[in-house]
Design a protein around this motif. Structure first.
Motif, mmCIF file in Angstrom:
data_model
loop_
_atom_site.group_PDB
_atom_site.id
_atom_site.type_symbol
_atom_site.label_atom_id
_atom_site.label_comp_id
_atom_site.label_asym_id
_atom_site.label_seq_id
_atom_site.Cartn_x
_atom_site.Cartn_y
_atom_site.Cartn_z
ATOM 1 N N LYS A 129 19.176 -17.329 3.277
ATOM 2 C CA LYS A 129 17.960 -17.132 4.064
ATOM 3 C C LYS A 129 16.906 -16.422 3.220
ATOM 4 C CE LYS A 129 20.206 -16.984 8.605
ATOM 5 N NZ LYS A 129 20.415 -16.188 9.837
ATOM 6 N N ASP A 130 15.681 -16.451 3.725
ATOM 7 C CA ASP A 130 14.575 -15.798 3.033
ATOM 8 C C ASP A 130 14.759 -14.281 3.011
ATOM 9 O OD1 ASP A 130 13.692 -18.449 3.582
ATOM 10 O OD2 ASP A 130 11.616 -17.806 3.353
ATOM 11 N N VAL A 131 14.207 -13.646 1.979
ATOM 12 C CA VAL A 131 14.225 -12.193 1.868
ATOM 13 C C VAL A 131 12.935 -11.771 1.165
ATOM 14 C CG1 VAL A 131 15.551 -12.310 -0.286
ATOM 15 C CG2 VAL A 131 15.534 -10.190 1.028
ATOM 16 N N VAL A 132 12.411 -10.595 1.524
ATOM 17 C CA VAL A 132 11.110 -10.154 1.023
ATOM 18 C C VAL A 132 11.244 -8.825 0.290
ATOM 19 C CG1 VAL A 132 8.753 -9.481 1.640
ATOM 20 C CG2 VAL A 132 9.908 -11.306 2.910
ATOM 21 N N ILE A 133 10.659 -8.776 -0.904
ATOM 22 C CA ILE A 133 10.487 -7.517 -1.628
ATOM 23 C C ILE A 133 8.993 -7.211 -1.644
ATOM 24 C CG2 ILE A 133 10.747 -6.318 -3.833
ATOM 25 C CD1 ILE A 133 13.078 -8.216 -4.453
ATOM 26 N N ASP A 134 8.624 -6.111 -1.013
ATOM 27 C CA ASP A 134 7.228 -5.675 -0.965
ATOM 28 C C ASP A 134 7.043 -4.626 -2.056
ATOM 29 O OD1 ASP A 134 4.656 -4.947 -0.299
ATOM 30 O OD2 ASP A 134 5.248 -3.770 1.466
ATOM 31 N N LEU A 135 6.539 -5.067 -3.207
ATOM 32 C CA LEU A 135 6.366 -4.194 -4.372
ATOM 33 C C LEU A 135 5.034 -3.446 -4.223
ATOM 34 C CD1 LEU A 135 7.388 -3.334 -7.217
ATOM 35 C CD2 LEU A 135 6.089 -5.279 -8.132
ATOM 36 N N VAL A 136 5.109 -2.232 -3.712
ATOM 37 C CA VAL A 136 3.899 -1.461 -3.435
ATOM 38 C C VAL A 136 3.407 -0.839 -4.742
ATOM 39 C CG1 VAL A 136 2.850 0.348 -2.033
ATOM 40 C CG2 VAL A 136 4.766 -0.990 -1.120
ATOM 41 N N CYS A 137 2.222 -1.229 -5.155
ATOM 42 C CA CYS A 137 1.710 -0.795 -6.450
ATOM 43 C C CYS A 137 0.201 -0.596 -6.336
ATOM 44 C CB CYS A 137 2.079 -1.815 -7.534
ATOM 45 S SG CYS A 137 1.671 -3.526 -7.121
ATOM 46 N N TYR A 138 -0.541 -0.925 -7.346
ATOM 47 C CA TYR A 138 -1.990 -0.797 -7.309
ATOM 48 C C TYR A 138 -2.582 -1.715 -8.368
ATOM 49 C CZ TYR A 138 -1.038 2.327 -11.259
ATOM 50 O OH TYR A 138 -0.604 2.843 -12.442
ATOM 51 N N ALA A 169 -17.118 0.644 -7.263
ATOM 52 C CA ALA A 169 -18.309 0.468 -6.429
ATOM 53 C C ALA A 169 -17.949 0.383 -4.956
ATOM 54 C CB ALA A 169 -19.066 -0.788 -6.863
ATOM 55 N N THR A 170 -16.795 -0.174 -4.658
ATOM 56 C CA THR A 170 -16.390 -0.339 -3.260
ATOM 57 C C THR A 170 -15.159 0.487 -2.891
ATOM 58 O OG1 THR A 170 -15.233 -2.338 -3.988
ATOM 59 C CG2 THR A 170 -17.388 -2.635 -2.954
ATOM 60 N N GLN A 171 -14.379 0.924 -3.877
ATOM 61 C CA GLN A 171 -13.206 1.765 -3.621
ATOM 62 C C GLN A 171 -13.278 3.036 -4.480
ATOM 63 O OE1 GLN A 171 -12.438 -1.762 -3.892
ATOM 64 N NE2 GLN A 171 -12.422 -1.739 -1.668
ATOM 65 N N PRO A 172 -14.280 3.883 -4.264
ATOM 66 C CA PRO A 172 -14.444 5.051 -5.143
ATOM 67 C C PRO A 172 -13.279 6.023 -5.097
ATOM 68 C CG PRO A 172 -15.909 5.188 -3.233
ATOM 69 C CD PRO A 172 -15.327 3.813 -3.224
ATOM 70 N N VAL A 173 -12.718 6.280 -3.925
ATOM 71 C CA VAL A 173 -11.623 7.241 -3.817
ATOM 72 C C VAL A 173 -10.374 6.708 -4.501
ATOM 73 C CG1 VAL A 173 -10.118 8.484 -2.223
ATOM 74 C CG2 VAL A 173 -12.554 8.224 -1.697
ATOM 75 N N MET A 174 -10.039 5.462 -4.198
ATOM 76 C CA MET A 174 -8.851 4.857 -4.791
ATOM 77 C C MET A 174 -8.938 4.859 -6.317
ATOM 78 S SD MET A 174 -7.367 0.947 -4.390
ATOM 79 C CE MET A 174 -6.482 1.201 -2.855
ATOM 80 N N TYR A 175 -10.079 4.470 -6.842
ATOM 81 C CA TYR A 175 -10.165 4.340 -8.299
ATOM 82 C C TYR A 175 -10.377 5.676 -9.009
ATOM 83 C CZ TYR A 175 -9.221 -0.496 -8.334
ATOM 84 O OH TYR A 175 -8.548 -1.685 -8.218
ATOM 85 N N ASN A 176 -10.783 6.689 -8.283
ATOM 86 C CA ASN A 176 -10.776 8.027 -8.848
ATOM 87 C C ASN A 176 -9.341 8.494 -9.058
ATOM 88 O OD1 ASN A 176 -11.999 10.544 -9.696
ATOM 89 N ND2 ASN A 176 -11.322 11.403 -7.727
ATOM 90 N N VAL A 177 -8.473 8.141 -8.114
ATOM 91 C CA VAL A 177 -7.048 8.473 -8.248
ATOM 92 C C VAL A 177 -6.405 7.640 -9.357
ATOM 93 C CG1 VAL A 177 -4.813 8.422 -7.073
ATOM 94 C CG2 VAL A 177 -6.859 9.182 -5.836
ATOM 95 N N ILE A 178 -6.736 6.351 -9.403
ATOM 96 C CA ILE A 178 -6.122 5.460 -10.393
ATOM 97 C C ILE A 178 -6.463 5.899 -11.817
ATOM 98 C CG2 ILE A 178 -6.209 3.109 -11.327
ATOM 99 C CD1 ILE A 178 -6.398 2.106 -8.433
ATOM 100 N N ARG A 179 -7.702 6.318 -12.033
ATOM 101 C CA ARG A 179 -8.108 6.734 -13.385
ATOM 102 C C ARG A 179 -7.274 7.905 -13.895
ATOM 103 N NH1 ARG A 179 -13.499 5.148 -11.707
ATOM 104 N NH2 ARG A 179 -13.771 7.184 -10.700
ATOM 105 N N LYS A 180 -6.807 8.740 -12.980
ATOM 106 C CA LYS A 180 -6.029 9.917 -13.375
ATOM 107 C C LYS A 180 -4.522 9.658 -13.355
ATOM 108 C CE LYS A 180 -9.557 12.811 -11.181
ATOM 109 N NZ LYS A 180 -9.825 13.755 -10.053
ATOM 110 N N HIS A 181 -4.136 8.504 -12.882
ATOM 111 C CA HIS A 181 -2.712 8.227 -12.645
ATOM 112 C C HIS A 181 -2.058 7.634 -13.898
ATOM 113 C CE1 HIS A 181 0.726 7.558 -10.023
ATOM 114 N NE2 HIS A 181 0.853 6.335 -10.526
#
Length: 971
Positions: free
Chosen positions: A452-461, A474-486
């Motif tokens: 049967k089918d099975v799902v892996i939800d690979l949570v990333c960025y 320009a549209t995700q300032p908070v997210m990309y402020n975190v990404i730059r430091k990650h």
């Protein structure tokens, strides 16, 4: 509040675990009777007492099973034996354990960026179960069914374990699965694995290498090819160790072939680091180093291209194919499933254990594109079953510029659509690559065990924008402020291994240099890749590319003796097989047709075509929403016993060792089913694959498959395909939605000899056309405007002898005995309208108009057309007559071809409906007036060169004009 203690325990969510609890107490009692309460001592003393070697685990289980034959009995016994408050507390702990298993994913640490803030549910608190901090150091039974999980621990230890197992880097969802065996197997495997699985040093080093490769390729391309689109994987780097381990684990479990479908993000990384595409080849594509003289068709961008290779695994070599796909997200999914089905049938893999589909999705597309649901609905359907699909969602938490979950979907998770299949879902933090590999192995084991089918939800960025030229902040300032430091996944994991003493920092840095050196040299980087070796199941498509000659005549006739023998098998049924009276009449008439007592109808000719192809060694697969019977009650490939419901399929009994014949009444889907059949057809050239629309215009529900795959797959990717589309077409007054198969849209897509479009007008033409499709030395799509009312038209019939000799006719010239020298007008048409013209001309007694049928519209038979016109030297008017409105149908697509042989010497006229927004009217009177008007316009010389004349007749209510138009082809 008023329930007894036995009721509380018996209704516990973990009630299945109470047998383990009682078993543990019994073992304790056997070792030391004084260690259990008086109530339990009394209970166990009344049980049969094993002695000597019988005091085994099995004997204990048998004794308990004998004593407690039903769950209620055990519950009553346990509740009676437990001391008051202890009973309630134990029941509360049991419920707490199960709630963690069911709901722990709600607070799992899934987001590498820690932006996914979720409130802790009250059901995961002690107070909800009547427990307090004072109970934390009290021992309780865990109720575990797994041998390597402790049966007894303090509540503090139990909660700490539950937090790690169910609320750590993995959030598991399987409580929605109704099958008890599956659900308990998943819970046991997941719980035991999370608690005890440890990766070896070699495995951890390999994970780090795969992450090094994933990150290394992206950085190399980013610096060497600045600004060029590549749809980077950065942020989702764990996809590479995931796929590597999936293939290795699959190989060890008996998988021989994977077919992967994915969109553009990360595709180049998968090509190089998983499949082994040479970096030098990829760099050449970035640098535009193409030999243009070798490119046929349009070609495609580098991140749409497919690839195939053989990879080394512990279980033997595994062939892995990555499907070509367009930018249209998720539409490749059913194409992959169809290809997998064809490969499974080629191997005799009826359970789907040796060929596995793997679909890699984006989070927004997985939850947003309807074709995902359509494809999943095929999963366990008989005609489309592939043994379960491995779904991997690269969940970068943003779709183009949409990152707010409330904008992207209406469900909690992007993967919730998979719950319609009761598929287990594993959400996993992409920054924990060991957790990623763990769930990959578990998911693969589940797929192979339960099919049967099975799902892996690979949570990333997504570290960069939608493409490398985009600015996501320009549209995700908070997210990309975190990404730059990650820190990257590779750095986090390398630091972890260094801290644990698995490797040194020098070793970690050395891997980076080693990988970069390989890129500089252009060497293949996938460790397991063996290149393309092939095996006995590999199809040599070069045999279908040597001679592509559309003009060559294919002798498709079948000798009379053989036709009669085949016909006899088609009309024979098992003894006692009772048919519906109407079906029985069809079969009786069909027998008379075979005997030459009745003219041949369409259903009989079509069946004989399939039977003869099967006898020739070609398999046949037909699918559609009404294909077994036929929408118009004409095919009857499946004969149902009216007493038992048992189905008999005569075409499965043509010869002793015949190829497969499948006729499938499909799920109510156009897009996924047509794509499935495309995938099947482009995988196996030895099968006549037919997709039949219930009505021809329903195909527009699958327009993306027609546009992106069927018409252009060869030009873009060099993928050949012999898929046949049956599209019922004809104007009988059934309204806008049941008249036109949108012939104009297919003709608009015709170029570079990419496919054929035919409108057969007789049963014999249908027979020869189907046989020609397989007897040709090449494979191209065939689009057929199939009949509706013509299926029972008194003039649209054939003789059995018409099948014996000859071939498909691209053009059928005048059939009545008229003097060609006296013909002033030649009317060309296709399909049903020809018979309307024929009846009207015979009724009027006209002898100066010739009627010619154009049976193949593309590739346009230019030489035959010119030769036909030449046979009418005095005909100054050439008319194209069609039922469709002037802006639809074939007129605008073939007008230049019709005029070319006589440009300036004769006049080309149009006879048909005036331009219209809808394909047809839904008013019977209007239809009849329009139809008679266009027939009259075609037969009467009412147009002259330069005229564009529209005649209007008003309906009785004087509100809607009915138009029949004639006019010159010169605009």
């Amino acid at each position: 509040m008023g329930a007894s203690r036995s009721d509380q325990l018996a209704s516990s969510p973990l009630y299945g675990g109470n047998a383990d609890y009682v078993e543990s107490l019994y073992e304790q009692y056997l070792n030391d009777p004084a260690s259990v309460s008086a109530a339990w001592r009394d209970y166990f003393a009344r049980m049969p007492q094993p002695s000597g070697p019988e005091r085994s685990h099995r004997a204990i289980q048998d004794a308990i099973a004998e004593r407690a034959q039903t769950a209620r009995q055990v519950g009553v016994a346990v509740a009676a034996a437990l001391d008051g408050d202890a009973s309630a507390k134990q029941g509360a702990v049991s419920r707490l354990v199960q709630i963690y298993a069911n709901r722990g994913h709600l607070i799992a640490k899934l987001d590498p960026l820690n932006l996914m803030q979720r409130e802790r549910p009250k059901v995961l608190g002690l107070s909800y179960f009547g427990l307090t901090e004072g109970d934390l150091d009290t021992p309780f039974f865990t109720g575990s069914r797994v041998g390597n999980v402790p049966g007894r621990a303090t509540l503090r230890e139990i909660i700490a374990t539950l937090e790690y197992v169910y609320c750590g880097s993995v959030g598991a969802e399987f409580a929605h699965i109704s099958n008890t065996d599956e659900r308990l197997w998943l819970q046991d495997e997941f719980q035991s694995g999370r608690m005890h699985h440890r990766f070896s040093t070699e495995e951890r080093r390999n994970i780090l290498w795969e992450l090094t490769a994933a990150e290394g390729l992206e950085r190399y391309l980013h610096t060497k090819y600045v600004g060029q689109k590549r749809f980077s994987l950065e942020g989702g780097d764990s996809l590479i160790p995931l796929l590597d381990d999936l293939i290795q684990t699959g190989g060890s479990l008996g998988v021989e072939e994977f077919v992967i479908g994915m969109a553009h993000r990360g595709r180049l990384n998968v090509l190089v680091n998983v499949l082994g595409k040479a970096p030098s080849e990829l760099f050449g594509e970035f640098e535009g180093k193409y030999d243009i003289s070798q490119i046929k068709g349009s070609g495609d961008v580098k991140y749409h291209k497919g690839f195939s290779a053989d990879l080394r695994t512990p279980g033997g070599n595994v062939h892995v194919g990555l499907a070509f796909n367009p930018s249209h997200l998720e539409v490749v999914n059913p194409v992959v499933e169809g290809s997998v089905r064809a490969r499974q049938e080629r191997r005799g893999d009826s359970l789907g254990e040796r060929v596995v589909p793997c679909l890699i999705h984006g989070d927004s597309a997985f939850g947003g594109q309807g074709v995902v649901m359509e494809t999943m609905q095929l999963s366990q359907a008989r005609g489309y079953y592939t043994g379960g699909t491995m779904h991997i969602v690269v969940n970068n938490q943003v779709g183009f510029t949409t990152s707010n979950p409330s904008d992207m979907r209406s469900t909690m998770y992007c993967s919730d659509v998979a719950k319609m299949l009761e598929a287990p879902i594993f959400h996993v933090n992409g920054d924990d690559p060991e957790a990623v590999v763990f769930v990959t192995r578990l998911a693969m084991k589940y797929r192979q065990r339960f099919h049967k089918d099975v799902v892996i939800d690979l949570v990333c960025y997504r570290r960069l924008g939608h493409n490398e030229a985009d600015e996501p902040a320009a549209t995700q300032p908070v997210m990309y402020n975190v990404i730059r430091k990650h820190s990257t996944t590779r750095k986090l994991y390398a630091d972890r291994l260094v801290a644990e003493g698995v490797i040194t920092q020098f070793d970690a840095d050395g891997l980076i240099e080693q990988y970069r050196a390989g890129l500089d040299e252009g060497r293949p980087q996938a460790k397991a890749s063996l290149g393309m070796i092939g095996n006995k199941y590999t199809v040599d498509w070069s045999a279908y590319m040597r001679s592509i000659d559309w003009t060559s005549t294919i002798r498709s006739g079948v000798e009379m003796k053989r036709l009669k023998a085949l016909g006899a098998r088609l009309v024979s049924t098992p003894e006692g097989h009772m048919l519906h009276p109407r079906v029985q009449q069809v079969i009786t008439n069909r027998a008379k047709m075979i005997a030459g007592e009745l003219p041949l109808d369409w259903g009989c000719a079509e069946s004989l075509a399939y039977a003869s192809l099967l006898e020739d060694g070609y398999a046949v697969r037909i699918s559609g929403q009404d294909s077994g019977r036929g929408t118009f009650f004409h095919r009857h490939a499946v004969l149902h016993d009216q007493n038992t419901g048992v189905a008999h399929v005569p075409l499965k009994h043509i010869a002793e060792r015949q190829p497969r014949f499948e006729v499938i009444d499909s799920v109510l889907s156009e897009e996924a089913v047509l794509a499935f059949e495309y995938g099947y057809s482009q995988t196996d050239p030895g099968v006549l694959v037919v997709w039949e629309a219930q009505f021809g215009d329903f195909a527009n529900g699958a327009q993306v498959i027609i546009d992106q795959f069927i018409s252009s797959g060869e030009a873009k990717w060099g993928r050949y395909c012999g898929l046949t589309l049956f599209l019922p077409h004809g104007y009988e007054g059934q309204g806008p939605e049941h008249s036109s198969a949108r012939l104009e849209r297919f003709l608009q897509l015709c170029a570079e000899l990419n496919m054929s479009v035919c409108v057969p007008s007789t049963p014999a033409q249908m027979f020869h056309m189907l046989r020609r499709q397989m007897l040709r030395e090449f494979r191209k799509p065939l689009i057929v405007m199939t009949p509706k009312s013509l299926l029972r038209h008194d003039l649209s019939v054939s003789a059995l002898e018409d099948l014996e000799s000859g071939s498909f006719k691209n053009i059928i010239d005048e059939i009545d005995a008229i003097d060609r020298a006296k013909v002033k007008r030649v009317v060309f048409s296709s399909g049903k309208v020809y018979f309307d013209l024929l009846k009207a001309r015979r009724a009027s007694g006209q002898t100066d108009v010739a009627l010619v049928r154009l049976e193949q519209i593309y590739p346009f038979p230019a030489d035959e057309y010119a030769a036909t016109i030449a046979r009418y030297p005095n005909a100054q008017e050439i008319v194209w007559c069609q039922e469709e409105p002037q802006n639809q149908g074939a007129w605008y697509q073939i007008r230049h071809r019709l005029e070319r042989p006589f440009a300036g010497q004769r006049t080309l006229l149009y006879a048909g409906r005036a331009p219209a927004a809808a394909p047809a009217t839904g008013i019977g009177k209007i239809h009849d007036a329009e139809q008679s008007g266009l027939v009259k316009a075609a037969l009467q010389s009412i147009a002259r060169e330069g005229d564009t004349r529209v005649t209007r007749r008003l309906t009785e209510d004087n509100t809607k004009p009915v138009r029949a138009a004639t006019g010159t082809g010169k605009h």
